[in-house]
Design a protein around this motif. Structure first.
Motif, short mmCIF file in Angstrom:
data_model
loop_
_atom_site.label_atom_id
_atom_site.label_comp_id
_atom_site.label_asym_id
_atom_site.label_seq_id
_atom_site.Cartn_x
_atom_site.Cartn_y
_atom_site.Cartn_z
N UNK A 45 -32.82 -77.83 -33.71
CA UNK A 45 -31.39 -78.10 -33.36
C UNK A 45 -30.56 -76.92 -33.58
N UNK A 46 -30.61 -76.32 -34.76
CA UNK A 46 -29.74 -75.21 -35.12
C UNK A 46 -30.15 -74.05 -34.50
N UNK A 47 -31.52 -73.82 -34.09
CA UNK A 47 -31.79 -72.44 -33.15
C UNK A 47 -30.91 -72.86 -31.87
N UNK A 48 -31.06 -73.89 -31.29
CA UNK A 48 -30.49 -74.13 -29.95
C UNK A 48 -28.80 -73.95 -29.93
N UNK A 49 -28.25 -74.32 -31.14
CA UNK A 49 -26.75 -74.18 -31.52
C UNK A 49 -26.41 -72.69 -31.42
N UNK A 50 -27.18 -72.19 -32.26
CA UNK A 50 -27.36 -70.64 -32.32
C UNK A 50 -27.23 -69.84 -31.03
N UNK A 51 -28.37 -70.32 -30.23
CA UNK A 51 -28.71 -69.93 -28.89
C UNK A 51 -27.32 -69.93 -27.98
N UNK A 52 -26.88 -70.91 -27.94
CA UNK A 52 -25.91 -71.57 -26.77
C UNK A 52 -24.44 -71.20 -27.60
N UNK A 53 -24.37 -70.82 -28.91
CA UNK A 53 -22.98 -70.50 -29.40
C UNK A 53 -22.32 -71.74 -29.42
N UNK A 54 -22.93 -73.00 -29.89
CA UNK A 54 -22.17 -74.01 -30.09
C UNK A 54 -21.75 -74.60 -31.48
N UNK A 55 -20.73 -74.73 -31.89
CA UNK A 55 -20.39 -75.23 -33.19
C UNK A 55 -20.67 -76.51 -33.53
N UNK A 56 -20.90 -76.88 -34.60
CA UNK A 56 -21.39 -78.55 -34.90
C UNK A 56 -20.97 -78.72 -36.20
N UNK A 57 -20.66 -80.14 -36.37
CA UNK A 57 -20.45 -80.69 -37.91
C UNK A 57 -21.88 -81.53 -38.15
N UNK A 58 -22.17 -81.45 -39.47
CA UNK A 58 -23.28 -82.08 -39.93
C UNK A 58 -22.84 -83.01 -41.01
N UNK A 59 -22.85 -84.34 -40.99
CA UNK A 59 -22.40 -85.33 -41.82
C UNK A 59 -23.61 -85.50 -42.70
N UNK A 60 -23.85 -85.12 -43.99
CA UNK A 60 -25.03 -85.14 -44.64
C UNK A 60 -24.54 -86.00 -45.92
N UNK A 61 -25.97 -86.66 -46.38
CA UNK A 61 -25.83 -87.56 -47.61
C UNK A 61 -26.36 -86.82 -48.71
N UNK A 62 -26.48 -87.43 -49.94
CA UNK A 62 -26.99 -86.90 -51.12
C UNK A 62 -28.56 -86.62 -50.87
N UNK A 63 -28.99 -87.64 -50.43
CA UNK A 63 -30.71 -87.57 -50.21
C UNK A 63 -31.04 -86.13 -49.15
N UNK A 64 -30.22 -86.01 -48.24
CA UNK A 64 -30.56 -84.95 -47.37
C UNK A 64 -30.29 -83.76 -47.99
N UNK A 65 -29.00 -83.52 -48.80
CA UNK A 65 -28.67 -82.26 -49.59
C UNK A 65 -29.86 -81.85 -50.75
N UNK A 66 -30.19 -82.82 -51.18
CA UNK A 66 -31.26 -82.58 -52.36
C UNK A 66 -32.86 -82.54 -51.77
N UNK A 67 -33.07 -82.89 -50.71
CA UNK A 67 -34.39 -82.78 -49.98
C UNK A 67 -34.45 -81.73 -49.07
N UNK A 68 -33.46 -81.23 -48.34
CA UNK A 68 -33.39 -79.96 -47.66
C UNK A 68 -32.33 -78.93 -47.72
N UNK A 69 -32.29 -78.38 -48.79
CA UNK A 69 -31.52 -77.59 -49.39
C UNK A 69 -31.23 -76.07 -48.64
#
Length: 262
Positions: A81-105
């Motif tokens: 998803x990040x690759x596509x956003x970068x390629x297409x120059x699209x900004x996004x907002x990612x709403x994350x939880x504690x589990x996500x932050x700790x597991x995918x830093x």
């Protein structure tokens, strides 16, 4: 008999009066789906949130789109998803939880490095309407601190998406007092069941059927359908004259007239 009724009414009145107000009711965000390419009707919710610095769409009529993702846990699609956003120059907002932050830093770091907004989806994904202001603050502060430690910055989280889209007047008021802007959505669909994916064409059609000027689009990053459909969605919407913008653009644009007394 009359005495018993009076006692019951007295007890009921005292019960309602003493019950904490933030515990008495909850709303679950929703809207009336349409394929008219117009901002959907959100009923009474529009009146409820208007006084609390909250958004669900851009009402300017301009063909802007605001892409947001809810990231409760990682399923292996966010890099793509990040690759596509970068390629297409699209900004996004990612709403994350504690589990996500700790597991995918490493993905949190990449989001920050590539200029995306990291939004607060709470640390443990609880129901805010059953909590006190101080407990909500702890949830939000803990998540923000975790993001700051990963990015090695004083990253200030500004945008909040309440867990499960559940809210009431108190949670809106308290979050605003804590410096957060509630961000709901005007386009969403059932995309979060990882065992019930229907193919990229399903995700594509859901977005394209509901798209409208000023849309705040909610996608779940655990969906393989979304990951596979995203690039085609972006390209086709650009061809239709849509512009992908950041939530910062929406908030700044919305607040400028107030500050400049236009």
């Amino acid at each position: 008999m009359i005495l018993q009724i009076r006692r019951f009414l007295l007890f009921f009145t005292l019960f309602v009066f003493l019950l904490p107000q933030d515990m008495t009711y909850a709303y679950g965000w929703g809207y009336k789906k349409n394929t008219d390419h117009t901002v959907p009707d959100v009923g009474k919710y529009g009146d409820i949130i208007k006084d609390y610095n909250a958004y669900y769409a851009d009402h300017s009529g301009e063909k802007n789109i605001y892409v947001t993702f809810d990231n409760g846990y990682e399923q292996g699609y966010t890099d793509a998803i990040l690759d596509i956003l970068k390629k297409e120059k699209v900004p996004a907002t990612f709403f994350v939880t504690g589990h996500y932050v700790e597991s995918a830093p490493e993905l949190i770091q990449r989001m920050a490095n590539e200029g995306h907004i990291i939004g607060n989806h709470s640390y443990t994904h609880p129901d805010f309407t059953t909590m006190s202001k101080q407990t909500i603050k702890k949830e939000l502060d803990t998540l923000e601190k975790a993001v700051q430690e990963i990015t090695n910055t004083d990253y200030q989280m500004q945008y909040l998406r309440p867990p499960r889209g559940t809210f009431n007047d108190n949670t809106l008021k308290w979050s605003s007092e804590l410096g957060y802007i509630h961000v709901f959505w005007s386009i969403a669909f059932k995309d979060w069941h990882t065992e019930g994916q229907k193919g990229w064409k399903y995700a594509y059609k859901e977005v394209m059927d509901q798209i409208h000027p000023g849309a705040i689009l909610l996608l779940h990053a655990v969906s393989s359908d979304n990951a596979e459909a995203l690039e085609q969605i972006i390209k086709d919407l650009k061809e239709q004259g849509y512009t992908f913008k950041s939530l910062d653009d929406l908030v700044i644009k919305d607040q400028l007239p107030h500050f400049m007394n236009w």
